[in-house]
Scaffold this motif. Structure first.
Motif, PDB file in Angstrom:
ATOM      1  N   LYS A 369       0.817  -1.213   0.000  1.00  0.00           N
ATOM      2  CA  LYS A 369       0.000   0.000   0.000  1.00  0.00           C
ATOM      3  C   LYS A 369       0.851   1.264   0.000  1.00  0.00           C
ATOM      4  N   MET A 370       2.060   1.166   0.541  1.00  0.00           N
ATOM      5  CA  MET A 370       2.912   2.345   0.647  1.00  0.00           C
ATOM      6  C   MET A 370       3.861   2.504  -0.539  1.00  0.00           C
ATOM      7  N   LYS A 371       3.800   1.616  -1.515  1.00  0.00           N
ATOM      8  CA  LYS A 371       4.622   1.769  -2.714  1.00  0.00           C
ATOM      9  C   LYS A 371       4.262   3.043  -3.459  1.00  0.00           C
ATOM     10  N   ASP A 372       2.977   3.313  -3.516  1.00  0.00           N
ATOM     11  CA  ASP A 372       2.496   4.504  -4.203  1.00  0.00           C
ATOM     12  C   ASP A 372       1.536   5.220  -3.267  1.00  0.00           C
ATOM     13  N   SER A 373       2.100   5.956  -2.318  1.00  0.00           N
ATOM     14  CA  SER A 373       1.286   6.563  -1.267  1.00  0.00           C
ATOM     15  C   SER A 373       0.738   7.932  -1.654  1.00  0.00           C
ATOM     16  N   ASN A 374       1.144   8.459  -2.823  1.00  0.00           N
ATOM     17  CA  ASN A 374       0.656   9.753  -3.319  1.00  0.00           C
ATOM     18  C   ASN A 374       0.816  10.839  -2.254  1.00  0.00           C
ATOM     19  N   ASN A 375      -0.269  11.495  -1.881  1.00  0.00           N
ATOM     20  CA  ASN A 375      -0.197  12.593  -0.917  1.00  0.00           C
ATOM     21  C   ASN A 375      -0.372  12.131   0.528  1.00  0.00           C
ATOM     22  N   LEU A 376      -0.456  10.839   0.736  1.00  0.00           N
ATOM     23  CA  LEU A 376      -0.641  10.303   2.083  1.00  0.00           C
ATOM     24  C   LEU A 376       0.691  10.258   2.834  1.00  0.00           C
ATOM     25  N   LYS A 377       0.698  10.834   4.028  1.00  0.00           N
ATOM     26  CA  LYS A 377       1.891  10.796   4.882  1.00  0.00           C
ATOM     27  C   LYS A 377       1.628   9.826   6.025  1.00  0.00           C
ATOM     28  N   VAL A 378       2.497   8.838   6.160  1.00  0.00           N
ATOM     29  CA  VAL A 378       2.331   7.827   7.203  1.00  0.00           C
ATOM     30  C   VAL A 378       3.613   7.754   8.025  1.00  0.00           C
ATOM     31  N   PHE A 379       3.456   7.717   9.340  1.00  0.00           N
ATOM     32  CA  PHE A 379       4.596   7.627  10.251  1.00  0.00           C
ATOM     33  C   PHE A 379       4.362   6.471  11.222  1.00  0.00           C
ATOM     34  N   ASN A 380       5.461   5.913  11.732  1.00  0.00           N
ATOM     35  CA  ASN A 380       5.358   4.801  12.672  1.00  0.00           C
ATOM     36  C   ASN A 380       6.145   5.139  13.930  1.00  0.00           C
ATOM     37  N   THR A 381       5.565   4.824  15.078  1.00  0.00           N
ATOM     38  CA  THR A 381       6.191   5.127  16.359  1.00  0.00           C
ATOM     39  C   THR A 381       6.841   3.912  17.012  1.00  0.00           C
ATOM     40  N   ALA A 382       6.867   2.778  16.324  1.00  0.00           N
ATOM     41  CA  ALA A 382       7.390   1.538  16.901  1.00  0.00           C
ATOM     42  C   ALA A 382       8.872   1.391  16.571  1.00  0.00           C
ATOM     43  N   LEU A 383       9.748   1.816  17.481  1.00  0.00           N
ATOM     44  CA  LEU A 383      11.190   1.762  17.235  1.00  0.00           C
ATOM     45  C   LEU A 383      11.661   0.341  16.971  1.00  0.00           C
ATOM     46  N   ASN A 384      11.176  -0.597  17.754  1.00  0.00           N
ATOM     47  CA  ASN A 384      11.583  -1.994  17.600  1.00  0.00           C
ATOM     48  C   ASN A 384      10.588  -2.805  16.779  1.00  0.00           C
ATOM     49  N   GLY A 385       9.723  -2.086  16.046  1.00  0.00           N
ATOM     50  CA  GLY A 385       8.782  -2.747  15.158  1.00  0.00           C
ATOM     51  C   GLY A 385       9.347  -2.881  13.758  1.00  0.00           C
ATOM     52  N   ALA A 386       8.674  -3.649  12.921  1.00  0.00           N
ATOM     53  CA  ALA A 386       9.144  -3.909  11.558  1.00  0.00           C
ATOM     54  C   ALA A 386       9.127  -2.636  10.725  1.00  0.00           C
TER      55      ALA A 386
END
Length: 405
Positions: A369-386
């Protein structure tokens, strides 16, 4: 690969590869026919079959689907030689609707094709093959659906009787201010990050998966909405005893006892990939949700439909550094033991962590889904996550900067 053709107990040829029996040692053709009878969707537009071998699976499909298109993806080029020595190869050669290929670039299928993956062929496929995890993901979802088919249908029928509102109603009823959406899942990182939400709560729209609800409520963090998707009855514990009275989003096949017990605002979600849900969504022009196989991936798709262009993931670990798959006080999760079949992936801090086949499946979904995220900004807070492709890891300071920007 080491191919070995031998004679089965009933006199037919059978095949093993690297010591793994592709067909039964006793009644190989009967065994294959039984598998295809259970697996085959006769309404599919066409088919993609993994593995050629002696041609038994292909032959069984051909007899049932007539002239529909069938692709056969070989796992090794030597399969052609094995196939040519099969006693049934002459019946299958030169069929105009059958293409035997060694490279997936020659395959042209759409969502109306059925992908048929015999377990033995998946076992012998090299794990370094880029197709392995893609096909393994499909197989996991197929087995999950087949094992719960009656339960899903029962839930779906009963949920429709509730006559609840859908996403169109929620969108028309809710005037969304330009808030940042936080999708809160119950991965182990939530133990450390849940407190980040408190000081900036009013600036956020928080969608919480059911298994993380009690984790947030213990911190006096009330989400804007909760989402559930599990068809099994144990999902009831995610909501009971919480006094949460906000909106509930639920998948059309979620456990109907849990959905019917919830007495506050609720909205049914119709998912792509489930034909009955697709039919209703098409009939009433309701947005279809891409589930991805988990409640978190379903929640992510829902937030996109609701129009959020910034989504911050909490507790979306998709793996684990130690042996606990979920956060404390979550209604999901378990301890993972050393003898389980685990995979390794790279985490947001650059180290290797473990993940299960199911969690890896969800990671692949996010990656796609994030290969072509267009204008969508996604962030992750899991330091030890994948690590998810094109998703930046953020610490607490960066989180506050994004919220206040």
């Amino acid at each position: 690969m080491k191919f070995e053709v031998s004679i089965a107990r009933d006199g037919h040829q059978t095949l093993s590869i690297n010591g793994i029996h592709i067909y039964s040692k006793y009644k190989p053709i009967d065994h294959v026919n039984s598998f295809i009878d259970k697996e085959l969707d006769i309404e599919a537009e066409g088919y993609l079959l993994l593995g050629l071998g002696l041609g038994y699976h292909l032959n069984s499909i051909v007899k049932k689907v007539g002239k529909k298109k069938i692709y056969v993806l070989c796992v090794d080029k030597r399969e052609q030689e094995i196939f040519m020595h099969s006693t049934i190869s002459n019946d299958l050669l030169n069929l105009s609707n059958v293409d035997i290929v060694y490279d997936p670039k020659y395959i042209e299928i759409n969502k109306n094709y059925q992908i048929i993956i015999p377990n033995a062929w998946l076992q012998v496929l090299d794990k370094n093959n880029p197709l392995y995890y893609f096909l393994a993901d499909i197989k996991i979802k197929q087995e999950s659906y087949n094992s719960q088919k009656e339960l899903l249908e029962n839930n779906f029928s009963n949920n429709l009787l509730l006559n609840d509102k859908n996403l169109n109603h929620y969108i028309s009823e809710t005037k969304q201010v330009n808030k940042i959406a936080c999708l809160v899942s119950s991965g182990p990182s939530l133990n450390e990050t849940k407190g980040w939400l408190k000081d900036v709560r009013k600036q956020l729209f928080i969608l919480c998966v059911g298994s993380a609800l009690k984790v947030l409520l213990k911190e006096n963090i009330i989400p804007d909405a909760v989402i559930i998707s599990d068809p099994k009855v144990n999902i009831i514990q995610q909501l009971e005893g919480t006094n949460f009275d906000g909106p509930l989003f639920y998948l059309s096949t979620a456990n109907y006892v849990a959905t019917s017990n919830y007495l506050h605002k609720k909205y049914i979600l119709f998912q792509s990939g489930y034909k009955k849900a697709e039919n209703i969504a098409q009939q009433y022009n309701i947005p279809l949700v891409d589930t991805g196989g988990s409640v978190a991936t379903t929640g992510f798709s829902t937030l996109k439909i609701l129009g959020f262009n910034t989504i911050i993931l909490f507790g979306q670990d998709l793996g684990f550094k130690e042996n606990q798959t979920h956060a404390k006080f979550s209604t999901s999760g378990r301890i993972v033991y050393e003898n389980e079949k685990l995979l390794k992936v790279i985490s947001n801090n650059g180290e290797e962590i473990y993940t299960t086949p199911n969690l890896h499946s969800y990671l692949m979904w996010f990656n796609s889904k994030m290969k072509d995220s267009n204008n969508l900004k996604v962030f992750n807070t899991a330091l030890n996550g994948a690590k998810i492709h094109n998703v930046e890891y953020i610490d607490q300071d960066k989180f506050y900067k994004i919220v206040h920007s």
